[in-house]
Motif scaffolding. Structure first.
Motif, PDB file in Angstrom:
ATOM      1  N   ILE A   1       0.815  -1.222   0.000  1.00 35.12           N
ATOM      2  CA  ILE A   1       0.000   0.000   0.000  1.00 35.12           C
ATOM      3  C   ILE A   1       0.846   1.269   0.000  1.00 35.12           C
ATOM      4  O   ILE A   1       0.676   2.131  -0.879  1.00 35.12           O
ATOM      5  N   PRO A   2       1.766   1.461   0.963  1.00 35.82           N
ATOM      6  CA  PRO A   2       2.524   2.720   0.941  1.00 35.82           C
ATOM      7  C   PRO A   2       3.385   2.883  -0.300  1.00 35.82           C
ATOM      8  O   PRO A   2       3.504   3.995  -0.835  1.00 35.82           O
ATOM      9  N   ALA A   3       3.964   1.785  -0.786  1.00 37.70           N
ATOM     10  CA  ALA A   3       4.790   1.880  -1.992  1.00 37.70           C
ATOM     11  C   ALA A   3       3.935   2.199  -3.211  1.00 37.70           C
ATOM     12  O   ALA A   3       4.326   3.001  -4.074  1.00 37.70           O
ATOM     13  N   ALA A   4       2.749   1.595  -3.294  1.00 38.84           N
ATOM     14  CA  ALA A   4       1.860   1.841  -4.432  1.00 38.84           C
ATOM     15  C   ALA A   4       1.355   3.277  -4.440  1.00 38.84           C
ATOM     16  O   ALA A   4       1.288   3.916  -5.500  1.00 38.84           O
ATOM     17  N   VAL A   5       0.995   3.794  -3.278  1.00 41.60           N
ATOM     18  CA  VAL A   5       0.522   5.179  -3.200  1.00 41.60           C
ATOM     19  C   VAL A   5       1.653   6.146  -3.556  1.00 41.60           C
ATOM     20  O   VAL A   5       1.444   7.143  -4.255  1.00 41.60           O
ATOM     21  N   ALA A   6       2.857   5.836  -3.091  1.00 44.39           N
ATOM     22  CA  ALA A   6       3.999   6.699  -3.404  1.00 44.39           C
ATOM     23  C   ALA A   6       4.298   6.703  -4.901  1.00 44.39           C
ATOM     24  O   ALA A   6       4.474   7.764  -5.513  1.00 44.39           O
ATOM     25  N   LEU A   7       4.338   5.514  -5.496  1.00 44.81           N
ATOM     26  CA  LEU A   7       4.685   5.407  -6.914  1.00 44.81           C
ATOM     27  C   LEU A   7       3.533   5.814  -7.827  1.00 44.81           C
ATOM     28  O   LEU A   7       3.737   6.471  -8.853  1.00 44.81           O
ATOM     29  N   GLY A   8       2.315   5.413  -7.462  1.00 50.44           N
ATOM     30  CA  GLY A   8       1.176   5.635  -8.341  1.00 50.44           C
ATOM     31  C   GLY A   8       0.511   6.980  -8.189  1.00 50.44           C
ATOM     32  O   GLY A   8      -0.172   7.444  -9.115  1.00 50.44           O
ATOM     33  N   TYR A   9       0.710   7.620  -7.027  1.00 53.57           N
ATOM     34  CA  TYR A   9       0.056   8.918  -6.815  1.00 53.57           C
ATOM     35  C   TYR A   9       1.042  10.058  -6.578  1.00 53.57           C
ATOM     36  O   TYR A   9       1.002  11.073  -7.280  1.00 53.57           O
ATOM     37  N   PHE A  10       1.926   9.910  -5.604  1.00 51.39           N
ATOM     38  CA  PHE A  10       2.776  11.045  -5.244  1.00 51.39           C
ATOM     39  C   PHE A  10       3.820  11.365  -6.309  1.00 51.39           C
ATOM     40  O   PHE A  10       4.150  12.537  -6.517  1.00 51.39           O
ATOM     41  N   VAL A  11       4.340  10.357  -6.987  1.00 51.93           N
ATOM     42  CA  VAL A  11       5.288  10.639  -8.071  1.00 51.93           C
ATOM     43  C   VAL A  11       4.603  11.390  -9.217  1.00 51.93           C
ATOM     44  O   VAL A  11       5.106  12.431  -9.671  1.00 51.93           O
ATOM     45  N   PRO A  12       3.437  10.928  -9.727  1.00 52.03           N
ATOM     46  CA  PRO A  12       2.739  11.727 -10.749  1.00 52.03           C
ATOM     47  C   PRO A  12       2.339  13.118 -10.254  1.00 52.03           C
ATOM     48  O   PRO A  12       2.352  14.081 -11.031  1.00 52.03           O
ATOM     49  N   SER A  13       1.990  13.233  -8.975  1.00 53.54           N
ATOM     50  CA  SER A  13       1.627  14.544  -8.427  1.00 53.54           C
ATOM     51  C   SER A  13       2.825  15.487  -8.449  1.00 53.54           C
ATOM     52  O   SER A  13       2.697  16.676  -8.776  1.00 53.54           O
ATOM     53  N   LEU A  14       3.989  14.964  -8.085  1.00 57.91           N
ATOM     54  CA  LEU A  14       5.201  15.783  -8.129  1.00 57.91           C
ATOM     55  C   LEU A  14       5.516  16.211  -9.558  1.00 57.91           C
ATOM     56  O   LEU A  14       5.934  17.355  -9.799  1.00 57.91           O
ATOM     57  N   LEU A  15       5.280  15.313 -10.501  1.00 59.81           N
ATOM     58  CA  LEU A  15       5.570  15.627 -11.903  1.00 59.81           C
ATOM     59  C   LEU A  15       4.684  16.761 -12.426  1.00 59.81           C
ATOM     60  O   LEU A  15       5.164  17.636 -13.155  1.00 59.81           O
ATOM     61  N   ILE A  16       3.404  16.763 -12.061  1.00 59.72           N
ATOM     62  CA  ILE A  16       2.551  17.844 -12.573  1.00 59.72           C
ATOM     63  C   ILE A  16       2.896  19.173 -11.911  1.00 59.72           C
ATOM     64  O   ILE A  16       2.740  20.236 -12.522  1.00 59.72           O
ATOM     65  N   LEU A  17       3.377  19.129 -10.665  1.00 62.76           N
ATOM     66  CA  LEU A  17       3.786  20.373 -10.009  1.00 62.76           C
ATOM     67  C   LEU A  17       5.038  20.950 -10.652  1.00 62.76           C
ATOM     68  O   LEU A  17       5.190  22.171 -10.761  1.00 62.76           O
ATOM     69  N   VAL A  18       5.923  20.073 -11.096  1.00 59.48           N
ATOM     70  CA  VAL A  18       7.200  20.517 -11.657  1.00 59.48           C
ATOM     71  C   VAL A  18       7.095  20.792 -13.153  1.00 59.48           C
ATOM     72  O   VAL A  18       7.597  21.808 -13.651  1.00 59.48           O
ATOM     73  N   LEU A  19       6.421  19.897 -13.881  1.00 61.88           N
ATOM     74  CA  LEU A  19       6.408  19.994 -15.341  1.00 61.88           C
ATOM     75  C   LEU A  19       5.222  20.780 -15.884  1.00 61.88           C
ATOM     76  O   LEU A  19       5.354  21.524 -16.855  1.00 61.88           O
ATOM     77  N   ASP A  20       4.038  20.576 -15.295  1.00 62.15           N
ATOM     78  CA  ASP A  20       2.808  21.227 -15.766  1.00 62.15           C
ATOM     79  C   ASP A  20       2.627  21.043 -17.273  1.00 62.15           C
ATOM     80  O   ASP A  20       2.327  21.987 -18.011  1.00 62.15           O
ATOM     81  N   SER A  21       2.805  19.815 -17.741  1.00 64.98           N
ATOM     82  CA  SER A  21       2.663  19.516 -19.163  1.00 64.98           C
ATOM     83  C   SER A  21       1.430  18.647 -19.377  1.00 64.98           C
ATOM     84  O   SER A  21       0.982  17.955 -18.459  1.00 64.98           O
ATOM     85  N   PRO A  22       0.856  18.656 -20.587  1.00 63.74           N
ATOM     86  CA  PRO A  22      -0.314  17.806 -20.849  1.00 63.74           C
ATOM     87  C   PRO A  22      -0.055  16.330 -20.559  1.00 63.74           C
ATOM     88  O   PRO A  22      -0.911  15.643 -19.996  1.00 63.74           O
ATOM     89  N   ALA A  23       1.128  15.836 -20.927  1.00 70.15           N
ATOM     90  CA  ALA A  23       1.435  14.418 -20.714  1.00 70.15           C
ATOM     91  C   ALA A  23       1.456  14.075 -19.224  1.00 70.15           C
ATOM     92  O   ALA A  23       0.923  13.037 -18.805  1.00 70.15           O
ATOM     93  N   SER A  24       2.072  14.939 -18.414  1.00 65.12           N
ATOM     94  CA  SER A  24       2.144  14.662 -16.975  1.00 65.12           C
ATOM     95  C   SER A  24       0.765  14.744 -16.333  1.00 65.12           C
ATOM     96  O   SER A  24       0.442  13.956 -15.431  1.00 65.12           O
ATOM     97  N   ILE A  25      -0.073  15.664 -16.795  1.00 68.11           N
ATOM     98  CA  ILE A  25      -1.420  15.798 -16.237  1.00 68.11           C
ATOM     99  C   ILE A  25      -2.283  14.598 -16.612  1.00 68.11           C
ATOM    100  O   ILE A  25      -3.026  14.066 -15.777  1.00 68.11           O
ATOM    101  N   ILE A  26      -2.186  14.148 -17.858  1.00 71.12           N
ATOM    102  CA  ILE A  26      -2.944  12.964 -18.272  1.00 71.12           C
ATOM    103  C   ILE A  26      -2.527  11.752 -17.442  1.00 71.12           C
ATOM    104  O   ILE A  26      -3.367  10.961 -16.997  1.00 71.12           O
ATOM    105  N   THR A  27      -1.230  11.613 -17.227  1.00 73.28           N
ATOM    106  CA  THR A  27      -0.743  10.506 -16.395  1.00 73.28           C
ATOM    107  C   THR A  27      -1.314  10.603 -14.988  1.00 73.28           C
ATOM    108  O   THR A  27      -1.775   9.603 -14.418  1.00 73.28           O
ATOM    109  N   TRP A  28      -1.305  11.804 -14.425  1.00 76.78           N
ATOM    110  CA  TRP A  28      -1.804  11.987 -13.058  1.00 76.78           C
ATOM    111  C   TRP A  28      -3.304  11.714 -12.959  1.00 76.78           C
ATOM    112  O   TRP A  28      -3.767  11.157 -11.957  1.00 76.78           O
TER     113      TRP A  28
END
Length: 372
Positions: free
Chosen positions: A188-215
């Protein structure tokens, strides 16, 4: 800590499901009304631009799904434009991450296995993120938990354990609040970190259509990662198939909630710092941010009502206090940890004890090693 004999019963014991759902329904109606009231023409312009294929051409030209997909991606792009906007969204994302963590933990508990909406949260979370926002929490997720709580209370007050019931019986078992498998403490903690928090960090940093679609599809990534990590853990540690009480082991408990709490603290610090700086948001960003903040505010109210009904005012106060100091993500996690000590479906019922455990196997406690 209150003893079971001194602990008062909460509202979930006294009111039927119909009465418990009155407040979420009213909150859903109020949410829709407030969002409509604060709807901005700039947001409607986003839809028009996507419909005219003038925004994100490669996405907006997709038949049928192009316009709504373009609108959703453009909406979040605008909401992430600027330092103040990123700080606000970071706090919101940490809050959602905290809710996702507790939702996934509850999905793994034995007592919630009979409820499809709780035990398999990917669908409701996709509906929340892609379509309904707060209204999904108010009309789907919270009612599912109330329904399950009332079902347990009704079963324990009107019947007795069957002769074939074991300690893992979802209504009567002594282990009903355990996770279905010890491997979930890793998955659970690893899945939430990899599946949610990593994509969340990417949209905060990149703010690109691809990163948002992934998130946007993070519920799918969390589900897939959780299943894969659970299988991998069980392949390496075959004896981790057994049930496990999360709150009885400090190492497992810290590991479960460390990432959302840490992210919440960091986002809270970022938000406080941003408030000392000039607000650099443009008009469109202000409109989209306001819409998201209103939606998340009503999610927060709904969660507080949920906790108040099932755990009482003390847990609610702890959740609010922790959220003010450490951020909303930490608030829901810390409040949920405290809430577990108040869960008591019916003190008078006889539960099915863990009689089948071998004499050499002790009940999991704070001293029980997580890795063995």
């Amino acid at each position: 800590m209150d003893t079971p004999s001194a602990r008062p019963r909460q509202a979930v014991h006294h009111f039927s499901l119909q009465y418990l759902l009155v407040v979420p329904i009213l909150l859903a109606l109020l949410t829709g009304y407030i969002l409509f009231l604060h709807g901005d023409t700039d947001i409607y312009m986003l839809w028009s631009q996507c419909h005219a294929r003038s925004r994100i051409p490669w996405l907006s030209h997709i038949p049928v799904l192009g316009t709504p997909s373009c609108f959703l991606v453009s909406f979040f792009q605008e909401a992430l434009s600027g330092t103040r906007a990123v700080a606000i969204m970071a706090a919101i994302l940490s809050f959602i991450g905290g809710l996702l963590t507790i939702s996934t933990v509850e999905a793994a508990r034995i007592c919630n296995s009979p409820s499809v909406l709780i035990a398999y949260p990917t669908g409701p979370w996709l509906a929340f993120n892609l379509i309904g926002g707060a209204i999904v929490w108010q009309l789907v997720i919270i009612p599912a938990f109330f329904h399950r709580s009332r079902a347990i209370i009704a079963a324990r007050s009107t019947s007795s354990p069957s002769p074939t019931a074991g300690p893992s019986d979802p209504n009567f078992g002594e282990s009903m609040r355990h996770l279905t498998q010890l491997a979930e403490t890793i998955a659970i903690p690893a899945a939430v970190a990899l599946g949610y928090f990593v994509p969340s960090l990417l949209i905060l940093v990149l703010d690109s259509p691809a990163s948002i679609i992934t998130w946007l599809f993070f519920p799918v990534w969390v589900s897939l990662a959780r299943q894969g990590l659970r299988r991998a853990t069980l392949a390496l540690k075959r004896h981790w198939h057994g049930t496990f009480h999360l709150e009885s082991n400090k190492a497992a408990l810290v590991g479960m909630y460390a990432v959302p709490i840490l992210c919440s603290v960091l986002s809270q610090a970022l938000l406080v710092w941003s408030l000392t700086q000039r607000d650099d948001r443009k008009e469109m960003t202000r409109a989209t941010t306001k819409f998201i903040v209103i939606d998340v505010f009503f999610i927060g109210l709904t969660v507080l009502y949920w906790v108040l009904v099932e755990a009482g005012w003390r847990v609610t106060a702890v959740m609010v206090g922790a959220a003010v100091v450490l951020g909303p993500g930490a608030g829901v996690c810390i409040g949920w940890i405290y809430r577990e000590s108040t869960v008591d479906p019916d003190r008078s019922v006889t539960v099915v004890a863990v009689g089948g455990r071998s004499s050499g196997e002790a009940t999991p406690s704070e001293e029980t090693p997580l890795l063995r």
